[in-house]
Write an enzyme that holds these catalytic residues in place. Structure first.
Site, PDB file in Angstrom:
ATOM      1  N   LYS A 101       0.830  -1.210   0.000  1.00 36.05           N
ATOM      2  CA  LYS A 101       0.000   0.000   0.000  1.00 36.05           C
ATOM      3  C   LYS A 101       0.864   1.259   0.000  1.00 36.05           C
ATOM      4  O   LYS A 101       0.490   2.266  -0.586  1.00 36.05           O
ATOM      5  CB  LYS A 101      -0.979  -0.002   1.185  1.00 36.05           C
ATOM      6  CG  LYS A 101      -2.098  -1.038   0.994  1.00 36.05           C
ATOM      7  CD  LYS A 101      -3.288  -0.798   1.908  1.00 36.05           C
ATOM      8  CE  LYS A 101      -4.440  -1.720   1.540  1.00 36.05           C
ATOM      9  NZ  LYS A 101      -5.585  -1.625   2.429  1.00 36.05           N
ATOM     10  N   LYS A 107      -4.421  -9.513  -6.815  1.00 35.11           N
ATOM     11  CA  LYS A 107      -5.728  -9.938  -6.307  1.00 35.11           C
ATOM     12  C   LYS A 107      -6.806  -8.953  -6.756  1.00 35.11           C
ATOM     13  O   LYS A 107      -6.512  -7.776  -7.015  1.00 35.11           O
ATOM     14  CB  LYS A 107      -5.701 -10.073  -4.783  1.00 35.11           C
ATOM     15  CG  LYS A 107      -5.658  -8.764  -4.037  1.00 35.11           C
ATOM     16  CD  LYS A 107      -6.212  -8.896  -2.629  1.00 35.11           C
ATOM     17  CE  LYS A 107      -6.553  -7.524  -2.090  1.00 35.11           C
ATOM     18  NZ  LYS A 107      -7.489  -7.437  -1.036  1.00 35.11           N
ATOM     19  N   LYS A 154     -10.719  -3.409  -4.705  1.00 32.70           N
ATOM     20  CA  LYS A 154     -11.321  -2.107  -4.991  1.00 32.70           C
ATOM     21  C   LYS A 154     -10.243  -1.129  -5.452  1.00 32.70           C
ATOM     22  O   LYS A 154     -10.474  -0.293  -6.293  1.00 32.70           O
ATOM     23  CB  LYS A 154     -11.962  -1.539  -3.712  1.00 32.70           C
ATOM     24  CG  LYS A 154     -13.237  -2.223  -3.298  1.00 32.70           C
ATOM     25  CD  LYS A 154     -13.628  -1.833  -1.875  1.00 32.70           C
ATOM     26  CE  LYS A 154     -13.687  -3.027  -0.956  1.00 32.70           C
ATOM     27  NZ  LYS A 154     -13.859  -2.732   0.454  1.00 32.70           N
TER      28      LYS A 154
HETATM   29  P1  ADP Z   1     -10.280  -4.701  -0.502  1.00 27.60           P
HETATM   30  O1  ADP Z   1      -8.984  -5.450  -0.478  1.00 27.60           O
HETATM   31  O2  ADP Z   1     -11.051  -4.947  -1.772  1.00 27.60           O
HETATM   32  O3  ADP Z   1     -10.130  -3.246  -0.140  1.00 27.60           O
HETATM   33  P2  ADP Z   1     -11.127  -5.265   2.269  1.00 27.60           P
HETATM   34  O4  ADP Z   1      -9.736  -4.920   2.716  1.00 27.60           O
HETATM   35  O5  ADP Z   1     -12.239  -4.445   2.807  1.00 27.60           O
HETATM   36  O6  ADP Z   1     -11.196  -5.312   0.653  1.00 27.60           O
HETATM   37  O7  ADP Z   1     -11.382  -6.795   2.604  1.00 27.60           O
HETATM   38  C1  ADP Z   1     -12.582  -7.333   3.105  1.00 27.60           C
HETATM   39  C2  ADP Z   1     -12.472  -8.852   3.155  1.00 27.60           C
HETATM   40  O8  ADP Z   1     -12.468  -9.360   1.813  1.00 27.60           O
HETATM   41  C3  ADP Z   1     -11.173  -9.354   3.817  1.00 27.60           C
HETATM   42  O9  ADP Z   1     -11.445 -10.547   4.545  1.00 27.60           O
HETATM   43  C4  ADP Z   1     -10.298  -9.674   2.636  1.00 27.60           C
HETATM   44  O10 ADP Z   1      -9.319 -10.662   2.942  1.00 27.60           O
HETATM   45  C5  ADP Z   1     -11.321 -10.207   1.626  1.00 27.60           C
HETATM   46  N1  ADP Z   1     -10.859 -10.041   0.256  1.00 27.60           N
HETATM   47  C6  ADP Z   1     -10.513  -8.868  -0.337  1.00 27.60           C
HETATM   48  N2  ADP Z   1     -10.123  -9.073  -1.607  1.00 27.60           N
HETATM   49  C7  ADP Z   1     -10.204 -10.410  -1.827  1.00 27.60           C
HETATM   50  C8  ADP Z   1      -9.926 -11.258  -2.956  1.00 27.60           C
HETATM   51  N3  ADP Z   1      -9.500 -10.752  -4.095  1.00 27.60           N
HETATM   52  N4  ADP Z   1     -10.130 -12.601  -2.822  1.00 27.60           N
HETATM   53  C9  ADP Z   1     -10.583 -13.130  -1.653  1.00 27.60           C
HETATM   54  N5  ADP Z   1     -10.859 -12.397  -0.546  1.00 27.60           N
HETATM   55  C10 ADP Z   1     -10.682 -11.053  -0.625  1.00 27.60           C
END
Ligand code: ADP
Length: 331
Positions: free
Chosen positions: A116, A197, A200
């Site tokens: 990040k 991965k 967002k």
């Molecule tokens: P992002 O990474 O999209 O900002 P968050 O940090 O809010 O999302 O993550 C919310 C949940 O979703 C966490 O448990 C995270 O590990 C899971 N998560 C986020 N992206 C993925 C992905 N690409 N595949 C599987 N789980 C994910």
């Protein structure tokens, strides 16, 4: 799902934008299953979302939308506690106390912080660095012993385990060491760059939002990178990612087995797989979208859910904080 000997689960989602199928498959889908078996606490982790660039004018809307997403996906507020992190003061209070027993070197090892920091060079703030300690506080405040998450969060939960152990060794047994729970789809990859991965923060082309319309879903899947083309040199192949997605969304396992065989034999026709994948995603998201639209028309109901959730969460948090303050000599 097998029976698990745990007392309580905790997990959180940041209110940073629309939820995508990676969040759903990696996290929320298993939350919904767990809530029927064990005490479950789910949180809109708004403090965490302040570590990225944000617009205060839309933060409230993002918080409410994330709560709506939880409910639309099937979180039942009668079974689970659903609340907003900043509504319960214990999160930041415990985070400060845990800060004082966490070595800086542990945080310097965190890969998400390093990633990040590269993505937001002009805003490498202390909160971004300290994020894992706040996350440890989120979990330990409720003495949760199981944390269902996507793979990207495993290093953070491992740190929460270390912090719990350190606190217990120094001040007496207080916190369970939380276990990680990963889904089969713990790492859904980006559609536009399958070496990363789905997230967002990688832009809307990389993900399918839970609220995307059928046309947008068809368009995104048709343009999804497969094993050929620009991602040829990527570490992960997009074809496998599409197949994995198909296998979790389709009801008839035999069709996905057939596609997998074709893939192994180098005979997979993406012109066949892609429209079918779009179609199963569209039909799986339809009930979620319907419920989402209904909830969006009932803001009072959503607020009520969050107020009740706050009251229940606060009661548990206050008990833990009293115990913690006593153990460290502040009470
Ligand atoms: P992002 O990474 O999209 O900002 P968050 O940090 O809010 O999302 O993550 C919310 C949940 O979703 C966490 O448990 C995270 O590990 C899971 N998560 C986020 N992206 C993925 C992905 N690409 N595949 C599987 N789980 C994910």
């Amino acid at each position: 799902m097998e029976q698990i000997k745990t007392q309580k689960i905790f997990s959180g989602i940041q209110p940073t934008g629309e939820l995508h199928i990676g969040n759903y498959l990696g996290a929320i889908k298993q939350f919904v299953e767990f809530q029927h078996k064990i005490d479950s606490i789910f949180c809109v982790v708004d403090y965490h979302s302040l570590t990225e660039d944000f617009d205060p004018k839309i933060k409230q809307e993002q918080i409410i939308n994330t709560a709506i997403d939880y409910l639309a996906c099937g979180i039942d507020p009668e079974k689970s506690i659903l609340f907003v992190q900043s509504h319960v003061t214990g999160h930041t209070e415990l985070a400060w106390i845990l800060n004082c027993i966490t070595p800086i070197a542990e945080l310097e090892r965190m890969t998400q912080y390093k990633d990040k920091s590269k993505n937001q060079k002009s805003n490498i703030n202390v909160g971004l660095f300290d994020y894992p300690v706040l996350m440890a506080a989120d979990i330990l405040l409720y003495k949760a012993d199981l944390v269902p998450i996507g793979e990207d969060q495993t290093q953070h939960v491992e740190l929460a385990r270390k912090i719990a152990r350190k606190f217990n060794n120094r001040f007496g047994n207080t916190f369970p060491e939380p276990q990680i729970r990963l889904n089969k789809t713990a790492r859904v990859m980006s559609l536009s760059d399958p070496s990363k991965k789905m997230s967002k923060s990688h832009g809307p082309k990389s993900y399918i939002a839970l609220n995307d319309s059928p046309d947008v879903i068809k368009e995104k899947i048709s343009k999804a990178v497969t094993d050929s083309g620009s991602a040829k040199n990527s570490k992960t192949n997009g074809g496998k990612n599409l197949l994995d997605l198909f296998s979790v969304f389709v009801d008839d396992e035999s069709i996905s087995k057939q596609f997998e065989n074709d893939y192994k034999n180098g005979e997979l026709q993406y012109s066949k797989l892609k429209p079918m994948l779009a179609s199963v995603i569209i039909s799986s998201l339809k009930p979620i979208q319907k419920k989402r639209a209904e909830l969006a028309k009932s803001p009072d109901y959503v607020h009520q859910v969050l107020i009740k959730g706050k009251e229940k969460a606060e009661a548990i948090a206050a008990t833990t904080m009293r115990e913690v303050r006593q153990k460290i000599g502040l009470l």
